[in-house]
Design a protein around this motif. Sequence first.
Motif, PDB file in Angstrom:
ATOM      1  N   ASN A 127       0.822  -1.209   0.000  1.00 54.03           N
ATOM      2  CA  ASN A 127       0.000   0.000   0.000  1.00 54.03           C
ATOM      3  C   ASN A 127       0.856   1.260   0.000  1.00 54.03           C
ATOM      4  N   LEU A 128       1.883   1.268   0.798  1.00 53.97           N
ATOM      5  CA  LEU A 128       2.757   2.442   0.871  1.00 53.97           C
ATOM      6  C   LEU A 128       3.492   2.669  -0.442  1.00 53.97           C
ATOM      7  N   SER A 129       3.998   1.621  -1.058  1.00 54.78           N
ATOM      8  CA  SER A 129       4.725   1.794  -2.319  1.00 54.78           C
ATOM      9  C   SER A 129       3.778   2.164  -3.472  1.00 54.78           C
ATOM     10  N   LEU A 130       2.579   1.594  -3.489  1.00 54.37           N
ATOM     11  CA  LEU A 130       1.604   1.972  -4.521  1.00 54.37           C
ATOM     12  C   LEU A 130       1.173   3.422  -4.366  1.00 54.37           C
ATOM     13  N   THR A 131       0.932   3.847  -3.141  1.00 52.56           N
ATOM     14  CA  THR A 131       0.524   5.230  -2.901  1.00 52.56           C
ATOM     15  C   THR A 131       1.630   6.197  -3.299  1.00 52.56           C
ATOM     16  N   ALA A 132       2.876   5.871  -2.957  1.00 55.58           N
ATOM     17  CA  ALA A 132       3.992   6.735  -3.345  1.00 55.58           C
ATOM     18  C   ALA A 132       4.124   6.802  -4.868  1.00 55.58           C
ATOM     19  N   ALA A 133       3.907   5.684  -5.547  1.00 53.10           N
ATOM     20  CA  ALA A 133       3.961   5.684  -7.014  1.00 53.10           C
ATOM     21  C   ALA A 133       2.845   6.542  -7.606  1.00 53.10           C
ATOM     22  N   LEU A 134       1.651   6.466  -7.015  1.00 50.52           N
ATOM     23  CA  LEU A 134       0.544   7.298  -7.492  1.00 50.52           C
ATOM     24  C   LEU A 134       0.804   8.778  -7.220  1.00 50.52           C
ATOM     25  N   TYR A 135       1.375   9.097  -6.057  1.00 50.77           N
ATOM     26  CA  TYR A 135       1.750  10.484  -5.776  1.00 50.77           C
ATOM     27  C   TYR A 135       2.792  10.974  -6.786  1.00 50.77           C
ATOM     28  N   GLY A 136       3.754  10.129  -7.112  1.00 49.12           N
ATOM     29  CA  GLY A 136       4.774  10.497  -8.097  1.00 49.12           C
ATOM     30  C   GLY A 136       4.166  10.733  -9.474  1.00 49.12           C
ATOM     31  N   LEU A 137       3.218   9.880  -9.861  1.00 49.23           N
ATOM     32  CA  LEU A 137       2.527  10.061 -11.138  1.00 49.23           C
ATOM     33  C   LEU A 137       1.759  11.377 -11.162  1.00 49.23           C
ATOM     34  N   CYS A 138       1.095  11.701 -10.068  1.00 47.88           N
ATOM     35  CA  CYS A 138       0.375  12.979  -9.980  1.00 47.88           C
ATOM     36  C   CYS A 138       1.330  14.160 -10.070  1.00 47.88           C
ATOM     37  N   CYS A 139       2.505  14.013  -9.477  1.00 49.64           N
ATOM     38  CA  CYS A 139       3.526  15.071  -9.552  1.00 49.64           C
ATOM     39  C   CYS A 139       3.986  15.261 -10.994  1.00 49.64           C
ATOM     40  N   LEU A 140       4.169  14.156 -11.717  1.00 47.85           N
ATOM     41  CA  LEU A 140       4.560  14.254 -13.128  1.00 47.85           C
ATOM     42  C   LEU A 140       3.467  14.912 -13.972  1.00 47.85           C
ATOM     43  N   ILE A 141       2.227  14.564 -13.713  1.00 50.24           N
ATOM     44  CA  ILE A 141       1.114  15.165 -14.456  1.00 50.24           C
ATOM     45  C   ILE A 141       1.033  16.657 -14.172  1.00 50.24           C
ATOM     46  N   LEU A 142       1.150  17.029 -12.889  1.00 55.89           N
ATOM     47  CA  LEU A 142       1.114  18.441 -12.519  1.00 55.89           C
ATOM     48  C   LEU A 142       2.278  19.199 -13.153  1.00 55.89           C
ATOM     49  N   GLY A 143       3.463  18.609 -13.124  1.00 54.54           N
ATOM     50  CA  GLY A 143       4.619  19.245 -13.765  1.00 54.54           C
ATOM     51  C   GLY A 143       4.423  19.401 -15.265  1.00 54.54           C
ATOM     52  N   GLY A 144       3.838  18.389 -15.903  1.00 53.34           N
ATOM     53  CA  GLY A 144       3.571  18.474 -17.340  1.00 53.34           C
ATOM     54  C   GLY A 144       2.560  19.547 -17.678  1.00 53.34           C
ATOM     55  N   LEU A 145       1.529  19.674 -16.854  1.00 54.69           N
ATOM     56  CA  LEU A 145       0.532  20.723 -17.095  1.00 54.69           C
ATOM     57  C   LEU A 145       1.132  22.105 -16.888  1.00 54.69           C
ATOM     58  N   LEU A 146       1.946  22.235 -15.862  1.00 52.24           N
ATOM     59  CA  LEU A 146       2.601  23.527 -15.637  1.00 52.24           C
ATOM     60  C   LEU A 146       3.622  23.832 -16.722  1.00 52.24           C
ATOM     61  N   LEU A 147       4.202  22.789 -17.292  1.00 53.51           N
ATOM     62  CA  LEU A 147       5.173  22.973 -18.371  1.00 53.51           C
ATOM     63  C   LEU A 147       4.516  23.587 -19.609  1.00 53.51           C
ATOM     64  N   LEU A 148       3.236  23.319 -19.803  1.00 49.63           N
ATOM     65  CA  LEU A 148       2.524  23.931 -20.927  1.00 49.63           C
ATOM     66  C   LEU A 148       2.465  25.440 -20.800  1.00 49.63           C
ATOM     67  N   ASP A 149       2.487  25.930 -19.554  1.00 46.58           N
ATOM     68  CA  ASP A 149       2.430  27.367 -19.322  1.00 46.58           C
ATOM     69  C   ASP A 149       3.823  27.970 -19.250  1.00 46.58           C
ATOM     70  N   SER A 150       4.666  27.400 -18.380  1.00 44.80           N
ATOM     71  CA  SER A 150       5.983  27.987 -18.166  1.00 44.80           C
ATOM     72  C   SER A 150       6.943  26.923 -17.642  1.00 44.80           C
ATOM     73  N   VAL A 151       8.132  26.883 -18.199  1.00 41.79           N
ATOM     74  CA  VAL A 151       9.151  25.943 -17.737  1.00 41.79           C
ATOM     75  C   VAL A 151       9.545  26.274 -16.301  1.00 41.79           C
ATOM     76  N   THR A 152       9.641  27.546 -16.000  1.00 40.71           N
ATOM     77  CA  THR A 152      10.028  27.975 -14.651  1.00 40.71           C
ATOM     78  C   THR A 152       9.008  27.524 -13.613  1.00 40.71           C
ATOM     79  N   ALA A 153       7.725  27.693 -13.907  1.00 41.10           N
ATOM     80  CA  ALA A 153       6.679  27.286 -12.959  1.00 41.10           C
ATOM     81  C   ALA A 153       6.709  25.776 -12.754  1.00 41.10           C
ATOM     82  N   ALA A 154       6.933  25.036 -13.820  1.00 42.00           N
ATOM     83  CA  ALA A 154       6.992  23.575 -13.702  1.00 42.00           C
ATOM     84  C   ALA A 154       8.167  23.145 -12.841  1.00 42.00           C
ATOM     85  N   LEU A 155       9.321  23.762 -13.028  1.00 40.60           N
ATOM     86  CA  LEU A 155      10.497  23.411 -12.247  1.00 40.60           C
ATOM     87  C   LEU A 155      10.355  23.827 -10.783  1.00 40.60           C
TER      88      LEU A 155
END
Length: 133
Positions: A62-90
């Motif tokens: 459960n802990l490893s699956l949850t951490a993987a899902l949190y990481g996936l959400c972080c990647l999605i959020l970074g990708g969405l922010l990357l559409l606006d600004s590289v600086t905001a995504a970083l």
Amino acid sequence: MTSKPASQADLTRVGNGDSDIVSATFGYLGAIVLGPVIPLAVYLLRSRRSPFMRYHAATALNLSLTAALYGLCCLILGGLLLLDSVTAALIVAIPVGPVIWVSALRYLIKGAIAANRGERSDVPNWICAHIVG
């Protein structure tokens, strides 16, 4: 004569106790290296041996699956922010990823130590979704 409350599961080991401790600890340590792969294998192969094994294998999974899902959400959020600004995504994605990893690592290490001692380790609900029971 003392009795355990009904809310606490009986985590006594059945059969080879040392083997159960090693397998439970291996599940946590494997989650640090390979994510949910090793805890899933431990859960599928060894969880029927004892309530102790089932509890620790499910917690590591459960802990490893949850951490993987949190990481996936972080990647999605970074990708969405990357559409606006590289600086905001970083600025957002770079600090959030390591914080998630360190938080999960902390509870995986605490779980491995508790499993090695033959004890129960509780993980807060905010970091660990109960996906596998």
